[in-house]
Design an enzyme around this catalytic site. Structure first.
Site, short mmCIF file in Angstrom:
data_model
loop_
_atom_site.label_atom_id
_atom_site.label_comp_id
_atom_site.label_asym_id
_atom_site.label_seq_id
_atom_site.Cartn_x
_atom_site.Cartn_y
_atom_site.Cartn_z
N LYS A 179 -3.83 -1.00 -5.81
CA LYS A 179 -3.47 -1.13 -7.04
C LYS A 179 -1.96 -1.25 -7.25
O LYS A 179 -1.28 -2.22 -7.03
CB LYS A 179 -4.09 0.24 -7.87
CG LYS A 179 -5.51 0.78 -7.47
CD LYS A 179 -6.59 -0.49 -7.91
CE LYS A 179 -7.99 -0.26 -7.53
NZ LYS A 179 -8.55 0.67 -6.68
N ARG A 215 -5.07 0.00 15.99
CA ARG A 215 -6.03 0.71 15.07
C ARG A 215 -5.39 2.13 14.86
O ARG A 215 -5.47 2.89 13.48
CB ARG A 215 -7.30 1.11 15.73
CG ARG A 215 -8.27 2.14 14.85
CD ARG A 215 -9.58 2.18 15.32
NE ARG A 215 -9.91 1.93 16.81
CZ ARG A 215 -9.95 2.74 17.64
NH1 ARG A 215 -9.96 3.83 17.42
NH2 ARG A 215 -10.44 2.31 18.90
N ASP A 225 -5.27 12.53 -6.05
CA ASP A 225 -5.13 11.07 -6.02
C ASP A 225 -4.35 10.81 -7.20
O ASP A 225 -4.85 10.82 -8.45
CB ASP A 225 -6.60 10.63 -6.16
CG ASP A 225 -6.58 9.09 -6.31
OD1 ASP A 225 -5.69 8.50 -6.78
OD2 ASP A 225 -7.82 8.55 -5.89
N TYR A 261 -12.87 9.16 -9.59
CA TYR A 261 -13.31 7.74 -9.48
C TYR A 261 -14.78 7.62 -8.83
O TYR A 261 -15.15 8.77 -7.95
CB TYR A 261 -12.34 7.21 -8.46
CG TYR A 261 -12.78 5.84 -8.06
CD1 TYR A 261 -13.06 4.74 -8.78
CD2 TYR A 261 -12.78 5.57 -6.69
CE1 TYR A 261 -13.61 3.49 -8.29
CE2 TYR A 261 -13.31 4.27 -6.08
CZ TYR A 261 -13.72 3.34 -6.82
OH TYR A 261 -14.15 2.18 -6.42
C1 3LM Z 1 -11.49 0.82 -10.14
N1 3LM Z 1 -10.78 1.96 -8.16
O1 3LM Z 1 -11.76 -0.33 -10.62
P1 3LM Z 1 -10.04 1.12 -3.02
N2 3LM Z 1 -8.85 6.25 -6.15
C2 3LM Z 1 -8.85 5.70 -7.21
C3 3LM Z 1 -9.42 4.37 -7.63
O2 3LM Z 1 -9.27 3.94 -9.12
C4 3LM Z 1 -9.88 3.74 -6.64
C5 3LM Z 1 -9.86 4.11 -5.28
C6 3LM Z 1 -9.50 5.41 -5.18
C7 3LM Z 1 -11.35 0.98 -8.69
C8 3LM Z 1 -11.79 -0.13 -7.92
S1 3LM Z 1 -14.24 -0.27 -8.28
C9 3LM Z 1 -15.57 -1.40 -7.50
C10 3LM Z 1 -13.04 -1.05 -7.87
C11 3LM Z 1 -8.17 6.54 -8.51
C12 3LM Z 1 -10.36 2.34 -6.96
C13 3LM Z 1 -10.38 3.38 -4.10
O3 3LM Z 1 -10.91 1.66 -1.85
O4 3LM Z 1 -8.59 0.74 -2.54
O5 3LM Z 1 -10.58 0.49 -3.87
O6 3LM Z 1 -9.64 2.49 -3.95
O7 3LM Z 1 -11.22 1.58 -10.68
#
Ligand code: 3LM
Length: 398
Positions: A208, A61, A183, A114
């Site tokens: 991503k 962890r 970010d 986001y």
């Molecule tokens: C999306 N975005 O489709 P995860 N920061 C940014 C992001 O775009 C995202 C995160 C953090 C998308 C995910 S939406 C249901 C699907 C700029 C995620 C969060 O926790 O790894 O998904 O990242 O825009």
């Protein structure tokens, strides 16, 4: 780790950094150390490991060799002292807030953000006495109050690809003794390295572009050791949004081709953005490479290229967006982004659905907006696909 793997240009480090032949097995590929716990040896050593007097893995962890290889690679690409990986981007963002903020603190953010991050700042953190306020770039410095502790920003932003001036954010934060966090998921270190612009921490959803193949969830924070120690020992250890060794391996493998993929994403996005701009039924195309993008000059200064994301606003609102999404053949109708395969989504009904109508309007997330994550297929095929889909959508709005 031998120095040669830390040195060299971006491509050399993308391929090499963090990845040594295994000292025990001599395996060339980084082993997936699939274990929850590590043998401590004896009581005295166990105590030293747990107190931090001796360095070594105790429990996955908190740390794991495969995860550490990923952390070393990302730190090298960002020019950071270190990095801490998480099981998702939201895990990384939440852990950063929880570790570095306390009741009474205020976060100033440069919108839009986001939807998940916005939910965390607007709804969850206020329950624990941390407040958040949206401010404009132009009035950022004036907005700072006695409780302000952190400046938070995304660039480019999701989904309308607004650009924020990271040098400005870094400079204002330094002048007022605040933490500056960005970010930069949409840019990746191949295009923007936030720490070079004076930020304290950069965060990525490694789900991503970093992993790049749409087969894993991961997040990562990079920056100064002192901040990362707090994030690891509180946000990671006590909350537990840990990245698994197998997921770490997949991100690590993806990152070896980050520089190649980003070049193709950027080239294809450029072609798609230009084609869409000239197509009938298209009201607006968001892409920071256009010289009339409101912050094109800033994008040029802080990005090596303009990224793989394009957002298109269609005449005819929701019905046109639905027709466009339905007509696309090469862009799969799915959320997420940064996959080698092209994806398209309707932010107002998916990724940004939980935001209020006011926020959506302010952020330009209209019903006619479709976000495209332009993949690395042949650019001509992608252009043909979006053009035939705009022709279908234009029938709806005619
Ligand atoms: C999306 N975005 O489709 P995860 N920061 C940014 C992001 O775009 C995202 C995160 C953090 C998308 C995910 S939406 C249901 C699907 C700029 C995620 C969060 O926790 O790894 O998904 O990242 O825009």
């Amino acid at each position: 780790m031998s120095d040669s793997r830390h040195r060299g240009g971006f491509a050399t480090r993308a391929v090499r950094a963090g990845q040594e032949p295994d000292a025990v097995t001599h395996a060339h590929a980084t082993p997936i150390v699939q274990t929850s716990t590590f043998v401590l040896g004896d009581l005295e050593r166990g105590e030293r490991l747990f107190s931090g007097e001796e360095h070594g893995d105790v429990y996955s962890r908190i740390g794991n060799p495969t995860v550490r290889a990923l952390e070393a690679k990302l730190a090298s690409l960002e020019g950071a002292e270190g990095a801490v990986a998480f099981g998702s981007g939201m895990g990384a963002i939440a852990a950063t807030f929880l570790s570095l903020l306390r009741a009474g603190d205020e976060v100033l953010f440069l919108g839009p953000l986001y939807g998940g991050t916005r939910g965390l700042l607007d709804e969850l953190l206020p329950r624990f006495g941390v407040s958040a306020r949206r401010v404009d770039d132009d009035t950022l410095e004036d907005a700072i109050g006695p409780a302000t502790r952190m400046l938070y920003v995304e660039s480019p932003t999701n989904p309308t690809l607004a650009i924020h001036d990271l040098d400005l954010v870094g400079m204002v934060a330094r002048r007022h003794g605040l933490l500056a966090v960005a970010d930069t998921t949409f840019a990746t270190p191949a295009l923007t390295r936030g720490l070079e612009h004076g930020l304290d921490l950069v965060i990525h959803s490694a789900t991503k572009y970093l992993s790049g193949h749409g087969d894993v969830l991961a997040g990562i924070v990079a920056g100064r050791t002192e901040l990362l120690e707090a994030i690891r020992m509180e946000g990671l250890r006590h909350v537990g949004a840990t990245l698994t060794p197998l997921a770490a391996y997949l991100v690590l493998r993806g990152m070896r081709t980050l520089h190649l993929r980003m070049r193709a994403h950027c080239d294809n996005a450029r072609a798609v953005a230009h084609a869409l701009r000239a197509a009938p039924g298209v009201r607006h195309v968001h892409w920071p490479g256009f010289t009339d993008h409101p912050r094109h000059d800033v994008a040029k200064r802080q990005m090596a290229d303009f990224g793989g994301m394009v957002a298109v606003e269609l005449d005819g609102g929701r019905a046109a967006a639905a027709a466009f999404l339905g007509a696309l053949r090469l862009f799969d109708d799915a959320v997420s982004l940064g996959d080698v395969a092209s994806l398209a989504c309707h932010p107002a009904s998916t990724t940004h659905q939980l935001l209020s109508a006011d926020v959506l309007r302010q952020d330009g997330v209209h019903e006619g907006l479709v976000r495209l994550s332009v993949g690395v297929e042949d650019g001509d095929d992608l252009v043909d696909d979006v053009l035939q889909a705009t022709a279908v959508a234009a029938l709806v709005s005619a």
